[in-house]
Write a protein that holds these residues in place. Structure first.
Motif, PDB file in Angstrom:
ATOM      1  N   LEU A   1       0.749  -1.361  -0.073  1.00 36.06           N
ATOM      2  CA  LEU A   1      -0.069  -0.059  -0.037  1.00 36.06           C
ATOM      3  C   LEU A   1       0.699   1.278   0.122  1.00 36.06           C
ATOM      4  CD1 LEU A   1      -3.209   0.698   0.833  1.00 36.06           C
ATOM      5  CD2 LEU A   1      -1.979   1.877   2.274  1.00 36.06           C
ATOM      6  N   CYS A   2       1.987   1.287   0.583  1.00 38.23           N
ATOM      7  CA  CYS A   2       2.921   2.454   0.713  1.00 38.23           C
ATOM      8  C   CYS A   2       3.868   2.629  -0.363  1.00 38.23           C
ATOM      9  CB  CYS A   2       3.360   2.610   2.032  1.00 38.23           C
ATOM     10  SG  CYS A   2       2.441   2.089   3.373  1.00 38.23           S
ATOM     11  N   PRO A   3       4.169   3.798  -0.925  1.00 36.12           N
ATOM     12  CA  PRO A   3       4.838   4.060  -1.823  1.00 36.12           C
ATOM     13  C   PRO A   3       6.296   3.551  -1.508  1.00 36.12           C
ATOM     14  CG  PRO A   3       3.951   6.038  -1.473  1.00 36.12           C
ATOM     15  CD  PRO A   3       3.589   4.970  -0.463  1.00 36.12           C
ATOM     16  N   GLU A   4       7.205   3.164  -2.431  1.00 34.50           N
ATOM     17  CA  GLU A   4       8.495   2.636  -2.102  1.00 34.50           C
ATOM     18  C   GLU A   4       9.432   3.715  -1.319  1.00 34.50           C
ATOM     19  OE1 GLU A   4      10.465   0.612  -5.552  1.00 34.50           O
ATOM     20  OE2 GLU A   4      12.231   0.325  -4.242  1.00 34.50           O
ATOM     21  N   THR A   5       9.304   5.001  -2.004  1.00 31.50           N
ATOM     22  CA  THR A   5       9.994   5.975  -1.280  1.00 31.50           C
ATOM     23  C   THR A   5       9.351   6.570  -0.351  1.00 31.50           C
ATOM     24  OG1 THR A   5       8.536   7.552  -2.835  1.00 31.50           O
ATOM     25  CG2 THR A   5      10.711   6.988  -3.669  1.00 31.50           C
ATOM     26  N   TYR A   6       8.316   6.133   0.432  1.00 26.41           N
ATOM     27  CA  TYR A   6       7.936   6.749   1.404  1.00 26.41           C
ATOM     28  C   TYR A   6       7.051   5.556   2.385  1.00 26.41           C
ATOM     29  CZ  TYR A   6       5.269   9.589   4.741  1.00 26.41           C
ATOM     30  OH  TYR A   6       4.814  10.012   5.811  1.00 26.41           O
ATOM     31  N   ARG A   7       8.093   4.914   3.070  1.00 21.24           N
ATOM     32  CA  ARG A   7       7.477   3.832   4.215  1.00 21.24           C
ATOM     33  C   ARG A   7       8.850   3.384   4.694  1.00 21.24           C
ATOM     34  NH1 ARG A   7       7.004  -0.093  -0.811  1.00 21.24           N
ATOM     35  NH2 ARG A   7       8.850  -1.194  -0.739  1.00 21.24           N
ATOM     36  N   HIS A   8       8.609   2.668   5.765  1.00 16.67           N
ATOM     37  CA  HIS A   8       9.374   2.061   6.567  1.00 16.67           C
ATOM     38  C   HIS A   8      10.203   0.948   5.979  1.00 16.67           C
ATOM     39  CE1 HIS A   8       8.123   5.027  10.144  1.00 16.67           C
ATOM     40  NE2 HIS A   8       9.585   4.775   9.962  1.00 16.67           N
ATOM     41  N   ALA A   9      11.456   0.776   6.150  1.00 20.21           N
ATOM     42  CA  ALA A   9      11.993  -0.454   5.383  1.00 20.21           C
ATOM     43  C   ALA A   9      11.650  -1.776   5.838  1.00 20.21           C
ATOM     44  CB  ALA A   9      13.373  -0.375   5.315  1.00 20.21           C
ATOM     45  N   SER A  10      11.423  -1.919   7.279  1.00 19.26           N
ATOM     46  CA  SER A  10      10.811  -2.962   7.996  1.00 19.26           C
ATOM     47  C   SER A  10      10.143  -2.577   9.047  1.00 19.26           C
ATOM     48  CB  SER A  10      11.977  -3.863   8.451  1.00 19.26           C
ATOM     49  OG  SER A  10      12.643  -3.086   9.231  1.00 19.26           O
ATOM     50  N   PRO A  11       9.440  -3.752   9.770  1.00 17.74           N
ATOM     51  CA  PRO A  11       8.753  -3.474  11.081  1.00 17.74           C
ATOM     52  C   PRO A  11       9.777  -3.088  12.287  1.00 17.74           C
ATOM     53  CG  PRO A  11       8.296  -5.538  10.383  1.00 17.74           C
ATOM     54  CD  PRO A  11       9.127  -5.222   9.293  1.00 17.74           C
ATOM     55  N   GLU A  12      10.870  -3.729  12.206  1.00 22.40           N
ATOM     56  CA  GLU A  12      11.870  -3.175  13.132  1.00 22.40           C
ATOM     57  C   GLU A  12      12.180  -1.847  13.072  1.00 22.40           C
ATOM     58  OE1 GLU A  12      12.225  -6.176  11.036  1.00 22.40           O
ATOM     59  OE2 GLU A  12      11.381  -7.418  12.768  1.00 22.40           O
ATOM     60  N   ALA A  13      12.463  -1.374  11.815  1.00 22.73           N
ATOM     61  CA  ALA A  13      12.975  -0.046  11.431  1.00 22.73           C
ATOM     62  C   ALA A  13      11.849   0.960  12.024  1.00 22.73           C
ATOM     63  CB  ALA A  13      13.182   0.170  10.064  1.00 22.73           C
ATOM     64  N   ALA A  14      10.803   0.658  11.723  1.00 23.20           N
ATOM     65  CA  ALA A  14       9.652   1.598  12.286  1.00 23.20           C
ATOM     66  C   ALA A  14       9.569   1.554  13.765  1.00 23.20           C
ATOM     67  CB  ALA A  14       8.321   1.139  11.563  1.00 23.20           C
ATOM     68  N   ILE A  15       9.669   0.398  14.115  1.00 25.68           N
ATOM     69  CA  ILE A  15       9.544   0.304  15.659  1.00 25.68           C
ATOM     70  C   ILE A  15      10.717   0.953  16.509  1.00 25.68           C
ATOM     71  CG2 ILE A  15       9.601  -1.528  17.844  1.00 25.68           C
ATOM     72  CD1 ILE A  15       8.086  -3.261  15.635  1.00 25.68           C
ATOM     73  N   ASP A  16      12.002   0.611  15.971  1.00 31.38           N
ATOM     74  CA  ASP A  16      13.146   1.366  16.471  1.00 31.38           C
ATOM     75  C   ASP A  16      13.026   2.901  16.408  1.00 31.38           C
ATOM     76  OD1 ASP A  16      14.174  -1.064  16.952  1.00 31.38           O
ATOM     77  OD2 ASP A  16      15.632  -1.217  15.332  1.00 31.38           O
ATOM     78  N   ALA A  17      12.552   3.120  15.347  1.00 37.42           N
ATOM     79  CA  ALA A  17      12.478   4.827  14.958  1.00 37.42           C
ATOM     80  C   ALA A  17      11.383   5.233  15.960  1.00 37.42           C
ATOM     81  CB  ALA A  17      11.899   5.230  13.634  1.00 37.42           C
ATOM     82  N   THR A  18      10.236   4.868  16.222  1.00 35.50           N
ATOM     83  CA  THR A  18       9.439   5.146  17.095  1.00 35.50           C
ATOM     84  C   THR A  18       9.908   5.085  18.713  1.00 35.50           C
ATOM     85  OG1 THR A  18       7.673   4.144  15.744  1.00 35.50           O
ATOM     86  CG2 THR A  18       7.084   4.573  18.098  1.00 35.50           C
ATOM     87  N   ARG A  19      10.725   4.262  18.993  1.00 39.56           N
ATOM     88  CA  ARG A  19      11.256   4.415  20.155  1.00 39.56           C
ATOM     89  C   ARG A  19      12.407   5.374  20.529  1.00 39.56           C
ATOM     90  NH1 ARG A  19      12.045   0.099  23.925  1.00 39.56           N
ATOM     91  NH2 ARG A  19      11.516  -1.325  22.342  1.00 39.56           N
ATOM     92  N   ARG A  20      13.166   5.625  19.405  1.00 41.69           N
ATOM     93  CA  ARG A  20      14.105   6.801  19.355  1.00 41.69           C
ATOM     94  C   ARG A  20      13.249   7.922  19.427  1.00 41.69           C
ATOM     95  NH1 ARG A  20      16.838   3.708  15.318  1.00 41.69           N
ATOM     96  NH2 ARG A  20      15.698   5.033  13.762  1.00 41.69           N
ATOM     97  N   PHE A  21      12.257   8.131  18.735  1.00 41.47           N
ATOM     98  CA  PHE A  21      11.315   9.366  18.756  1.00 41.47           C
ATOM     99  C   PHE A  21      10.821   9.659  20.277  1.00 41.47           C
ATOM    100  CE2 PHE A  21       7.316  11.954  17.997  1.00 41.47           C
ATOM    101  CZ  PHE A  21       7.951  12.766  17.432  1.00 41.47           C
ATOM    102  N   ILE A  22      10.345   8.675  20.922  1.00 43.04           N
ATOM    103  CA  ILE A  22       9.579   8.693  22.088  1.00 43.04           C
ATOM    104  C   ILE A  22      10.874   9.434  23.027  1.00 43.04           C
ATOM    105  CG2 ILE A  22       8.799   7.559  24.166  1.00 43.04           C
ATOM    106  CD1 ILE A  22       7.701   5.552  22.117  1.00 43.04           C
ATOM    107  N   GLU A  23      12.028   8.734  22.905  1.00 46.26           N
ATOM    108  CA  GLU A  23      12.901   9.261  23.973  1.00 46.26           C
ATOM    109  C   GLU A  23      13.463  10.873  23.606  1.00 46.26           C
ATOM    110  OE1 GLU A  23      16.218   6.265  23.669  1.00 46.26           O
ATOM    111  OE2 GLU A  23      14.647   4.896  24.633  1.00 46.26           O
TER     112      GLU A  23
END
Lengths: 450, 450
Positions: A165-187
């Motif tokens: 569903l998401c464009p190649e140029t606009y999505r997280h590369a993997s579940p882990e990438a998105a979860i890690d990014a969210t964790r960093r963002f929270i901090e």
């Protein structure tokens, strides 16, 4: 900041449909908390009025709680009022995803967010629950804009990884990438300089089920449990989206989100027009809430959320602009539309259908209920101590100057009439001063005098 | 007044859905008529720009035609945004008729109308088609307010004599009394000092069929034929009203009005949601028109007028605020609601109904069509030479400052995007200057700089 007093007519809505209009004085402490309220005619009122720091509202103005926008896509601000004639899939593919992808450019992001936040404050939005994009730096820029202008901001880095569903140029590369990014963002949000009081909060934000893999949804649910951070997402917005989830999981959005641990206290579900009574019971059980976005829904939902049921059942609910699926940055305008949409759901719309078969009787909401949704309803959904002008609350408030239709209501029905006049007529032109967390915020350049 | 030049970006809609955005200069003669228009890049444009009387718009502003309000009850201004939660019969009996009865007091009337007219001009309404009350002196006061502030006003003394529906204290004593009053009012408006150019016109105004006897309807039809004065009334507004006429005459409102000679060139029928295809054909044949009032209709009509059909068939149509059945004095806000109402008619409203059965596909209107309704559509309905920024037209225009959403559209789709942004976001805050009949009008005290 020292203690301050505000005196004048004030109106708030302690419960749906219950409004209170009184001339009173509020005493605000150094932390921005209302520590005392005294009505005219009491000795305490007279004493507060003698305070050296008293600010008296003029006779045509009144104080109301600040507005809460429970659903807004900050990066879509540049295209507000654009391309709403397109169907959803073209609107996303041709306009929205390409625009959101541009927030890799931090300078672009800073320029947009530094325009958006004061523009919303000028409209009276003292609290906003934001979707951003997948970009951590840009999303932090929004958090910084909230701190800079003094808005109570809940900022959600968008998580989306579904390649279908998401464009190649606009999505997280993997579940882990998105979860890690969210964790960093929270901090990162929690550690932002100037955010010691927690005025700006991070939010875990799976875009919506169709844009996320199972692993991402599960991981974000675990992260929410681990960190205690609020969750927001879209749910049951349209026939297409609702069916998409039903096909994938054999259940509703709400059931699926619950399975993944995403339905938690103060989780905010945007739209939710196609939820059923069981879904709403589950939402109440989890102490989650719904963001009703009536303008956006006219363009992209294809039906009206029956807010009447939510209010009657006690399902938490507030209003969202859904910029830019909704064209208006004004929660007042969305409050008016909430009343109108509920009227149209009640009466039906097709004049060729017999009157008895046209609508769904009894689903109206009134202006006082819309006002509650715009203020206290939104605050309760998020679990913030605002939305009322009462002791124990933080002072998030607006000074409104009412100058449409000549006279401001007086007499026995004056609270009911005043709240109707406010919902019908208030807007950018009537918001003359804005307080968040007890402080007057700076919305200069927007025609305000802070 | 000497000849004047206005230069800058200008947008108008020559036909429904067709918009034109261009940087141009307009030459206006002493009578307020646009006698020349030159686009940027032409020698004539450069020449006009060198005129000593040139007024150049700044880069964030643009010129659009003035707005036309095809249906507004002037005496209901004091109660705008009041009591909309009541059903129609209580709203009329408890609020509206008692308020209208107060206009026997000429001082009250003057105060209200002197507030209303500049308030509407500040909203961008350069032409209004007014219902007043049964009081001749008070109705003349409205005509004088239009002349004083420079608004193009069509003013209708209300005629109503049916004892079964109208309160004893607020109705004409007989058909003859109402007809004689209307005749006197027509002459008085035509002779008003300052009305030599006919800026303000009288209108024959039977309130609606249920409020009028057969003799009154017949007499007003004859008066219209005799004097050539325009007619306005309500038609087929709600199930109740529509059935009331059907029971009395065995036909629709439109057929009945035609029988009484009231369906004429530039007759404006307010609401008309329950008209059928035959009715609309008759309206076209008589060169009459419909005033679509989408905000009011959400409260009192119980269905949505299918404007899509009107536009496709060429049935004349514009927009009305229907103050105070509608809460907003803004034609911009009604234009937005016209788009939303048509979307909701198309998609349907009830989420419990299957998608295929929920709505009436194909009845959307777009923002450019709504803009046309608000400007040229209304002008054509009334037969006035306004609504376009073109040679031969009178200059009724607004300078708008667009400052929502950061950027004003540029590029190939810019006309379509600009008109959408205007319909979505324009309001009191964006109208910075107003011209009627070639003159800048005075809306001071409303935050404008004329």
């Amino acid at each position: 900041m020292s203690r301050a007093v505000i005196a004048g007519r004030m109106l708030d809505a302690p419960a749906p449909g219950k409004t209170d209009l009184e001339e009173a004085a509020l005493l605000i402490d150094q932390s921005g908390t209302i520590i005392e309220r005294a009505g005219r005619g009491t000795p305490q009122f007279d004493m507060l009025l003698r305070s050296p720091d008293v600010r008296k509202l003029d006779a045509r103005s009144l104080l109301i709680p600040g507005l809460v926008d429970l659903h807004i896509h900050a990066p879509q601000w540049p295209q507000i009022g654009t391309a709403l004639d397109l169907p959803l899939e073209r609107w996303l593919g041709e306009y929205t995803f390409p625009l959101e992808a541009r927030y890799e450019d931090i300078a672009f992001a800073e320029a947009v967010y530094d325009d958006l936040v004061p523009a919303l404050l000028a409209q009276g939005t003292t609290t906003a629950l934001y979707f951003t994009t997948i970009h951590e730096d840009a999303s932090l820029a929004l958090a910084r804009s909230c701190l800079k202008y003094g808005q109570r901001g809940f900022v959600g880095l968008v998580a989306m990884d579904n390649a279908a569903l998401c464009p190649e140029t606009y999505r997280h590369a993997s579940p882990e990438a998105a979860i890690d990014a969210t964790r960093r963002f929270i901090e990162a949000v929690r550690k932002l300089p100037g955010n010691e009081t927690g005025l700006v909060q991070p939010v875990i934000t799976p875009r919506f089920i169709p844009a996320c893999s199972d692993a991402l949804l599960r991981g974000l649910g675990e992260l929410a449990r681990e960190t205690g951070v609020r969750v927001q997402t879209h749910a049951s917005e349209s026939d297409w989206e609702h069916e998409c989830v039903r096909t994938r999981f054999g259940c509703t959005d709400v059931e699926a989100l619950d399975t993944f641990g995403l339905l938690r206290q103060h989780t905010v579900l945007a739209h939710a027009g196609f939820t059923n009574a069981d879904d709403r019971e589950r939402i109440r059980k989890r102490q989650s809430a719904i963001a009703h976005c009536p303008i956006s829904n006219a363009f992209f939902a294809g039906a009206v959320l029956p807010v009447r049921h939510l209010i009657d059942e006690g399902t938490a609910c507030g209003l969202g602009t859904d910029i830019s699926g909704g064209y208006s940055p004004s929660i007042f305008e969305n409050a008016r539309q909430a009343v109108i949409a509920a009227r149209m759901l009640t009466s039906g719309v097709n004049p060729d259908t017999a009157p008895g078969k046209r609508g769904s009787p009894g689903l109206e909401i009134d202006f006082a209920e819309a006002f509650w949704l715009a203020t206290r309803g939104g605050a309760e959904a998020l679990g913030v101590p605002t939305g009322l002008l009462r002791p124990g609350m933080k002072l998030d408030a607006l000074e409104l100057r009412m100058d449409i239709g000549m006279s401001f209501p007086e007499g026995p029905d004056c609270a009911a009439n005043a709240v109707q006049k406010i919902v019908c007529h208030a807007g950018l032109h009537s918001v003359t001063r804005v307080w968040v967390d007890g402080k007057i915020v700076d919305v200069h350049g927007r025609g305000k005098q802070p």
